[in-house]
Design an enzyme around this catalytic site. Structure first.
Site, PDB file in Angstrom:
ATOM      1  N   HIS A   1     -20.405   6.930 -21.479  1.00  0.00           N
ATOM      2  CA  HIS A   1     -19.138   6.428 -20.621  1.00  0.00           C
ATOM      3  C   HIS A   1     -18.841   4.794 -21.126  1.00  0.00           C
ATOM      4  CE1 HIS A   1     -17.788  10.036 -18.646  1.00  0.00           C
ATOM      5  NE2 HIS A   1     -18.951  10.404 -18.417  1.00  0.00           N
TER       6      HIS A   1
ATOM      7  N   HIS B   1     -18.686  17.542 -19.342  1.00  0.00           N
ATOM      8  CA  HIS B   1     -19.267  16.254 -19.860  1.00  0.00           C
ATOM      9  C   HIS B   1     -19.289  16.545 -21.471  1.00  0.00           C
ATOM     10  CE1 HIS B   1     -21.856  12.478 -20.178  1.00  0.00           C
ATOM     11  NE2 HIS B   1     -21.853  13.067 -21.368  1.00  0.00           N
TER      12      HIS B   1
ATOM     13  N   ARG C   1     -16.466   3.910 -18.498  1.00  0.00           N
ATOM     14  CA  ARG C   1     -17.055   3.711 -17.281  1.00  0.00           C
ATOM     15  C   ARG C   1     -17.766   2.436 -17.346  1.00  0.00           C
ATOM     16  NH1 ARG C   1     -21.324   7.799 -15.572  1.00  0.00           N
ATOM     17  NH2 ARG C   1     -19.444   9.207 -15.349  1.00  0.00           N
TER      18      ARG C   1
ATOM     19  N   GLU D   1     -24.043  19.702 -17.916  1.00  0.00           N
ATOM     20  CA  GLU D   1     -22.880  19.144 -16.971  1.00  0.00           C
ATOM     21  C   GLU D   1     -21.848  19.953 -17.939  1.00  0.00           C
ATOM     22  OE1 GLU D   1     -23.913  15.036 -14.942  1.00  0.00           O
ATOM     23  OE2 GLU D   1     -22.767  15.004 -16.748  1.00  0.00           O
TER      24      GLU D   1
ATOM     25  N   ASP E   1     -15.098  13.161 -19.123  1.00  0.00           N
ATOM     26  CA  ASP E   1     -15.459  14.144 -18.108  1.00  0.00           C
ATOM     27  C   ASP E   1     -14.260  14.863 -17.743  1.00  0.00           C
ATOM     28  OD1 ASP E   1     -18.183  13.379 -17.877  1.00  0.00           O
ATOM     29  OD2 ASP E   1     -17.901  12.399 -16.036  1.00  0.00           O
TER      30      ASP E   1
END
Length: 468
Positions: A138, A230, A94, A227, A145
């Site tokens: 990320h 994740h 990301r 999460e 994910d």
């Protein structure tokens, strides 16, 4: 300024300050090139995520990871496939600019996706509750994910959710279907039910979470308690650099042949095409440039290999008379002759071959033989014309797979005249379409890049396009 807003403002300044952030480092690889069997649904390249828009830096829906992490993920996939299961990734690398984009979202008024993704929390509390990080793993290429696929998984929903959003904690079968097994909640669900060890979820979801976690941990990934989707790879402690390069299509990096078409502006119906051949890491011009004509209404962003949701400029729709802008694969060649001198797959056009432009048809945006398939469309284009415009042509893979209303039946073909715009295709004189027939080689993964000149100049460096 309140303390929270000061923090977010600082976060939003991170991306532009990072040095060397625009070029993909050698250790960052496309997961698709390591293991193409791992499914991908890159949510932040679409509007279907908690922000309601595609995030900054996602130029293409691709999963990239550090090479060590990507190979470890491939080993997880191999283990799961032997058991009848598999992986589907929602996010990988990301860009830090995307993290900053998330920060900006928290300061803006409105909650466009609250009903689905965070119905019981305030978006200003995302960081305090641990759902969003100020500096994300990320962005270091070590975090992914994902979900588990396998027997009993409901088919993935197509398109975008309707006006009525469904709570991400709703029972499996009622909430948005992502193609994965029941994991107790949807992806990016900011709720306690998404916490990995939550006791309120059903036994099936618990078992699926345990299976996914066990497979990931075996190959060096560590989960996150809040999460279930994740995981961060801890097998390479050197992965500490926060990166900001944009995510661009794998196809562009692997292509050996490009056709670049540019026009003066969005409304110009005339353009110039140039062929390029890759030599090492660079593209070099092949042959002379040649004239083309575009849609009678110019260009508009099309549905190709890149994300265009947040870009300035028109967006292509069915019947708008605009040729698609963006990056596109090339498909089947076609023509009136029974055979053609081309390495592309070739379809001879009989009088019954049609291209379906009815968005309600299952065969929308496809070349079909109306004499051999069951007809479910009310509108199509007959391909064997009385003129020579389709005597030779090449299918441009715009809107593939097809989304209703996004435009259909886009080709390279012979022009009617050098000043006569098309219904949305890119047309040229016969000698140039013949040249493309002879030159294009599907083994070299040819692409069409079609843009107005200003957009080409703006995107050239980040997309890795050749100098015009």
């Amino acid at each position: 300024m309140p303390a929270f807003n000061k923090t977010i403002a600082a976060l939003c300044l991170i991306a532009p300050c990072l040095a060397g952030a625009e070029t993909r480092p050698e250790h960052m690889v496309y997961v698709r090139s390591i293991d193409p069997s791992i499914e991908q649904d890159i949510r932040y390249a679409t509007a279907h995520n908690f922000t309601g828009h595609a995030l900054d830096g996602y130029e293409a829906p691709e999963c990239l990871l550090a090479e060590d992490a990507a190979k470890a993920l491939a080993r997880v996939q191999s283990t799961l496939r032997a058991q009848g299961y598999g992986l589907k990734v929602f996010d990988c690398y990301r860009p830090s600019r995307a993290v900053a984009d998330m920060g900006r979202f928290a300061t803006l008024p409105g909650d466009p996706t609250k009903a689905e993704f965070y119905p019981r929390v305030s978006k200003q509390d995302f960081w305090k509750l641990g759902y969003v990080a100020r500096v994300s793993g990320h962005s270091k290429g070590s975090t992914v994910d994902l979900t588990l696929t396998g027997p009993g998984a409901l088919p993935a929903a197509v398109g975008m959710p309707g006006a009525k959003q469904v709570d991400c904690t709703a029972p499996y079968g009622q909430r948005w279907q992502d193609g994965g097994l029941d994991m107790g909640s949807g992806f990016d669900c900011f709720d306690e039910r998404a916490h990995t060890a939550n006791s309120a979820i059903n036994a099936t979801a618990k078992a699926n979470r345990l299976r996914l976690t066990a497979a990931m941990e075996k190959e060096g990934f560590v989960g996150y308690s809040k999460e279930w989707w994740h995981f961060s790879y801890n097998g390479n402690p050197a992965l500490t650099e926060v990166m900001n390069f944009p995510i661009t299509p794998l196809a562009l990096e692997s292509s050996q042949q490009l056709i670049v078409v540019t026009s003066k502006n969005w409304t110009d119906i005339q353009g110039t095409a140039q062929r390029y051949q890759r030599h090492g890491k660079t593209f070099e011009k092949t042959g002379e440039p040649f004239a083309v004509v575009l849609g009678k209404s110019g260009l508009a962003w099309g549905k190709g290999l890149t994300v265009v949701e947040r870009r300035a400029g028109p967006v292509k729709r069915e019947g708008d008379g605009k040729a698609p802008a963006g990056i596109f694969k090339l498909g089947t060649a076609f023509g009136y002759d029974n055979r053609a001198d081309t390495r592309l797959p070739y379809l001879p056009l009989s009088p019954t071959v049609e291209c379906v432009d009815d968005g309600k048809s299952e065969r929308y945006n496809q070349l079909v033989d109306g004499a051999t398939v069951s007809k479910d469309w009310n509108s199509s284009e007959t391909m064997r014309r009385k003129d020579d415009m389709y005597r030779k042509g090449i299918f441009i893979e715009h809107n593939t797979p097809a989304a209703a209303g996004a435009g259909s039946c886009i080709f390279f073909h012979i022009w009617r005249a050098p000043d006569s715009g098309t219904l949305g295709c890119t047309a040229m004189e016969p000698a140039n379409i013949q040249q493309l027939f002879a030159w294009l080689d599907p083994r070299q993964q040819p692409l069409l890049i079609q843009l107005p000149e200003a957009e080409y100049a703006q995107l050239r460096e980040s997309w890795g396009l050749p100098q015009r």
